[in-house]
Design a protein around this motif. Structure first.
Motif, PDB file in Angstrom:
ATOM      1  N   TYR A 172       0.841  -1.207   0.000  1.00 15.58           N
ATOM      2  CA  TYR A 172       0.000   0.000   0.000  1.00 15.58           C
ATOM      3  C   TYR A 172       0.872   1.252   0.000  1.00 15.58           C
ATOM      4  CZ  TYR A 172      -3.471  -3.469   1.198  1.00 15.58           C
ATOM      5  OH  TYR A 172      -4.273  -4.584   1.185  1.00 15.58           O
ATOM      6  N   PHE A 173       1.941   1.200   0.777  1.00 13.66           N
ATOM      7  CA  PHE A 173       2.862   2.336   0.796  1.00 13.66           C
ATOM      8  C   PHE A 173       3.559   2.472  -0.554  1.00 13.66           C
ATOM      9  CE2 PHE A 173       3.350   1.749   5.646  1.00 13.66           C
ATOM     10  CZ  PHE A 173       2.317   2.642   5.890  1.00 13.66           C
ATOM     11  N   ARG A 174       3.921   1.340  -1.111  1.00 11.92           N
ATOM     12  CA  ARG A 174       4.624   1.381  -2.396  1.00 11.92           C
ATOM     13  C   ARG A 174       3.725   1.975  -3.478  1.00 11.92           C
ATOM     14  NH1 ARG A 174       8.208  -3.665  -3.759  1.00 11.92           N
ATOM     15  NH2 ARG A 174       9.218  -2.764  -1.928  1.00 11.92           N
ATOM     16  N   GLU A 175       2.481   1.542  -3.488  1.00 11.95           N
ATOM     17  CA  GLU A 175       1.552   2.063  -4.490  1.00 11.95           C
ATOM     18  C   GLU A 175       1.355   3.575  -4.331  1.00 11.95           C
ATOM     19  OE1 GLU A 175      -2.276   0.132  -4.705  1.00 11.95           O
ATOM     20  OE2 GLU A 175      -3.003   1.614  -6.161  1.00 11.95           O
ATOM     21  N   THR A 176       1.285   4.013  -3.089  1.00 10.86           N
ATOM     22  CA  THR A 176       1.097   5.450  -2.854  1.00 10.86           C
ATOM     23  C   THR A 176       2.309   6.229  -3.335  1.00 10.86           C
ATOM     24  OG1 THR A 176      -0.193   4.878  -0.883  1.00 10.86           O
ATOM     25  CG2 THR A 176       0.469   7.178  -1.111  1.00 10.86           C
ATOM     26  N   ARG A 177       3.495   5.694  -3.094  1.00  6.57           N
ATOM     27  CA  ARG A 177       4.709   6.358  -3.536  1.00  6.57           C
ATOM     28  C   ARG A 177       4.787   6.450  -5.066  1.00  6.57           C
ATOM     29  NH1 ARG A 177      10.601   6.599  -3.190  1.00  6.57           N
ATOM     30  NH2 ARG A 177      10.867   4.443  -3.823  1.00  6.57           N
ATOM     31  N   LEU A 178       4.406   5.377  -5.726  1.00  9.11           N
ATOM     32  CA  LEU A 178       4.415   5.400  -7.194  1.00  9.11           C
ATOM     33  C   LEU A 178       3.428   6.435  -7.722  1.00  9.11           C
ATOM     34  CD1 LEU A 178       4.718   1.594  -8.000  1.00  9.11           C
ATOM     35  CD2 LEU A 178       6.458   3.380  -8.304  1.00  9.11           C
ATOM     36  N   LEU A 179       2.278   6.475  -7.098  1.00 12.78           N
ATOM     37  CA  LEU A 179       1.260   7.452  -7.478  1.00 12.78           C
ATOM     38  C   LEU A 179       1.798   8.873  -7.284  1.00 12.78           C
ATOM     39  CD1 LEU A 179      -1.761   7.435  -8.350  1.00 12.78           C
ATOM     40  CD2 LEU A 179      -2.349   7.545  -5.918  1.00 12.78           C
ATOM     41  N   TYR A 180       2.455   9.067  -6.158  1.00 13.01           N
ATOM     42  CA  TYR A 180       3.051  10.370  -5.823  1.00 13.01           C
ATOM     43  C   TYR A 180       4.048  10.800  -6.907  1.00 13.01           C
ATOM     44  CZ  TYR A 180       6.065  13.407  -2.787  1.00 13.01           C
ATOM     45  OH  TYR A 180       6.821  14.421  -2.238  1.00 13.01           O
ATOM     46  N   GLU A 181       4.836   9.864  -7.369  1.00 11.73           N
ATOM     47  CA  GLU A 181       5.826  10.206  -8.396  1.00 11.73           C
ATOM     48  C   GLU A 181       5.187  10.389  -9.774  1.00 11.73           C
ATOM     49  OE1 GLU A 181       8.764   7.161  -7.970  1.00 11.73           O
ATOM     50  OE2 GLU A 181       9.670   8.193  -6.248  1.00 11.73           O
TER      51      GLU A 181
END
Ligand code: PLP
Length: 226
Positions: A172-181
């Motif tokens: 979930y954190f990884r997905e949020t980070r990718l979205l952020y980028e």
């Protein structure tokens, strides 16, 4: 454990997680969440050197802001549009999650004569109990805020992971980070705050790119931490 010791403990854990992830410790900001704390405990935390603090209810936050005006306060809870009028003093609102709230913040900020910094809250787990936009909604939402809300400045994203074991929240954190980028690239903007990670899971969040962790229990617990 005193609050000062708790703080040193949390800071050491942040340092360790940063080092493990080959990130600079200075890239990660600690927000002290005071919702379970007494005024005395908040004072202890401030005296120990942590002055960036967060509350999740407008009513409590009002009192806290008056009592501790020198701290920098963030709002991290669900925000009703009719409570936005009490939010002038917040340095950052972490929980922008719908269009009518964006409009309310924009119009109030205009009256306050300030540009209000916000994060868009994303619900990556799809849990009904959690607020936040779904990843697929965030793009058009952010675009609209950029285009139509002159008094609102998006600084990044915020997410709350489901209550699982720390390792299970990593995706979930990884997905949020990718979205952020991805969003920064697509929208042609530069953001600087990715708010994710709480007492239960902040080390994993740091490994996955959090730039701000929101910590309550670990700072105020009276027990020896493990
Ligand atoms: C309470 C709260 C936190 C802190 O939670 P802890 O588990 O006590 O560290 C962080 N973020 C939000 C939005 C909260 O409501």
């Amino acid at each position: 454990m005193t609050i000062k010791e708790n703080l040193e403990n949390v800071q050491a854990r942040i340092r360790q997680a940063a080092s493990f992830a080959r990130r600079a410790e200075s890239d990660i900001q600690l927000l002290g969440v005071t919702k379970y704390a007494s005024d005395e405990q908040v004072q202890e935390l401030i005296d120990a050197g942590l002055t960036t603090l967060g509350e999740n209810r407008v009513q409590n936050a009002q009192a806290r802001l008056e009592r501790f005006p020198d701290a920098q306060w963030h709002f991290i809870g669900r925000l009703q549009t009719n409570k936005v009028r009490f939010c002038e003093k917040f340095a950052l609102i972490h929980s922008l999650d719908r269009w009518n709230l964006a409009q309310a913040i924009d119009s109030r900020a205009g009256q306050w004569g300030k540009i209000q910094d916000v994060l868009i809250q994303v619900n990556v787990s799809g849990e009904e109990s959690k607020t936040g936009l779904s990843p697929s909604e965030v793009r058009s939402f952010a675009k609209r805020v950029l285009q139509e809300c002159d008094n609102v400045r998006i600084r990044g994203l915020m997410t709350m992971a489901p209550l699982l074991e720390p390792q299970a929240v990593r995706p979930y954190f990884r997905e949020t980070r990718l979205l952020y980028e991805d969003l920064q690239q697509e929208l042609g903007v530069t953001w600087d705050i990715l708010s994710m990670g709480m007492t239960n899971d902040f080390e994993v969040a740091i490994e996955e790119g959090a730039t701000l962790v929101r910590i309550g229990s670990a700072l105020f617990s009276e027990e020896d931490s493990v």
